[in-house]
Write an enzyme that holds these catalytic residues in place. Structure first.
Site, PDB file in Angstrom:
ATOM      1  N   GLY A 122      35.760  36.560  37.185  1.00 54.21           N
ATOM      2  CA  GLY A 122      36.247  37.747  36.495  1.00 54.21           C
ATOM      3  C   GLY A 122      36.987  38.639  37.474  1.00 54.21           C
ATOM      4  O   GLY A 122      36.788  38.536  38.689  1.00 54.21           O
ATOM      5  N   GLU A 129      32.551  43.828  34.696  1.00 57.94           N
ATOM      6  CA  GLU A 129      33.968  44.208  34.737  1.00 57.94           C
ATOM      7  C   GLU A 129      34.216  45.564  34.072  1.00 57.94           C
ATOM      8  O   GLU A 129      35.051  46.347  34.551  1.00 57.94           O
ATOM      9  CB  GLU A 129      34.848  43.134  34.069  1.00 57.94           C
ATOM     10  CG  GLU A 129      34.709  41.715  34.609  1.00 57.94           C
ATOM     11  CD  GLU A 129      34.856  41.575  36.116  1.00 57.94           C
ATOM     12  OE1 GLU A 129      35.385  42.499  36.757  1.00 57.94           O
ATOM     13  OE2 GLU A 129      34.418  40.547  36.654  1.00 57.94           O
TER      14      GLU A 129
HETATM   15  O1  GNR Z   1      33.192  35.942  40.609  1.00 58.26           O
HETATM   16  C1  GNR Z   1      32.318  36.696  40.217  1.00 58.26           C
HETATM   17  N1  GNR Z   1      31.092  36.207  39.909  1.00 58.26           N
HETATM   18  C2  GNR Z   1      30.088  36.940  39.291  1.00 58.26           C
HETATM   19  C3  GNR Z   1      28.809  36.420  39.293  1.00 58.26           C
HETATM   20  C4  GNR Z   1      27.784  37.101  38.671  1.00 58.26           C
HETATM   21  C5  GNR Z   1      28.031  38.295  38.030  1.00 58.26           C
HETATM   22  C6  GNR Z   1      29.298  38.825  38.024  1.00 58.26           C
HETATM   23  C7  GNR Z   1      30.335  38.156  38.651  1.00 58.26           C
HETATM   24  S1  GNR Z   1      31.932  38.801  38.627  1.00 58.26           S
HETATM   25  C8  GNR Z   1      32.567  38.165  40.110  1.00 58.26           C
HETATM   26  C9  GNR Z   1      34.025  38.529  40.299  1.00 58.26           C
HETATM   27  C10 GNR Z   1      34.165  40.032  40.391  1.00 58.26           C
HETATM   28  O2  GNR Z   1      33.891  40.680  41.366  1.00 58.26           O
HETATM   29  N2  GNR Z   1      34.563  40.637  39.313  1.00 58.26           N
HETATM   30  O3  GNR Z   1      34.663  41.985  39.301  1.00 58.26           O
HETATM   31 NI    NI Z   2      33.267  42.716  40.755  1.00 60.52          NI
END
Ligand code: GNR
Ligand code: NI
Length: 176
Positions: free
Chosen positions: A46, A137
């Site tokens: 994400g 997010e």
């Molecule tokens: O890549 C990501 N993995 C993740 C794993 C567990 C909970 C949330 C995330 S989001 C993260 C990428 C990120 O920092 N998105 O803001």
């Molecule tokens: Ni993040």
């Protein structure tokens, strides 16, 4: 398309409240393209626009495991319209806080209203990893980080580590 630099703790921009998108135009489509390229390269599941320094309420997500079954999703102006009373712990990480992982407790299910890239309204029910990621997010676009949901002791420790790393990095740049 371009890979953009991901901003890291303690960059103050991570604390900005991002602005709603008023019009989904070419600049938003370019932003989304760049976000996907940056997210896949990292790699991450994400990304919020503020993580590449753009304070707009735009999120990209792809929870697919393998590269061949890419499932890119875009959420514009997302809002949590409902969350479950039930909560659960899940280990989270963040591209803006690299190599730090900690369990975070959040609602296990949420309803999220958002616009897609065509400007069409949607409302989805999310649970499991999708629910966790959307909450992570949506926190970003409100200036909130996952470390805000852990103990103050752990949070202060990780912030201190990143402040120190940033200072050492700045000193190296002066020497060079
Ligand atoms: O890549 C990501 N993995 C993740 C794993 C567990 C909970 C949330 C995330 S989001 C993260 C990428 C990120 O920092 N998105 O803001
Ligand atoms: Ni993040």
């Amino acid at each position: 398309m371009a890979v953009r630099e991901i901003i890291k703790l303690p960059d103050k921009r991570l604390r900005l409240k991002s602005e709603p998108v008023k019009q989904i135009d070419a600049s938003i489509r370019k932003l989304v393209d760049d976000m996907f390229e940056t997210m896949y390269k990292a790699p991450g599941i994400g990304l919020a626009a503020i993580q590449i320094g753009i304070p707009k309420r735009v999120i990209t997500l792809d929870l697919s495991k393998k590269e061949q079954d890419h499932a890119p999703r875009v959420f514009i102006n997302p809002e949590i319209t409902w969350h479950s009373e039930e909560r659960a712990k899940f280990e989270e990480g963040c591209l803006s806080i690299p190599e730090y992982y900690e369990e975070v407790e959040r609602p296990t299910a949420v309803k999220v209203r958002y616009l897609d890239l065509a400007g069409k309204k949607h409302e989805i029910d999310a649970k499991g990893l999708l629910a966790t990621c959307l909450q992570h997010e949506i926190d970003h676009i409100n200036g909130v980080l996952f470390i805000d949901h852990i103990s103050k002791l752990k949070r202060d420790r990780v912030i201190k580590k990143f402040v120190k790393a940033a200072k050492e990095n700045a000193a190296k740049k002066v020497e060079a």
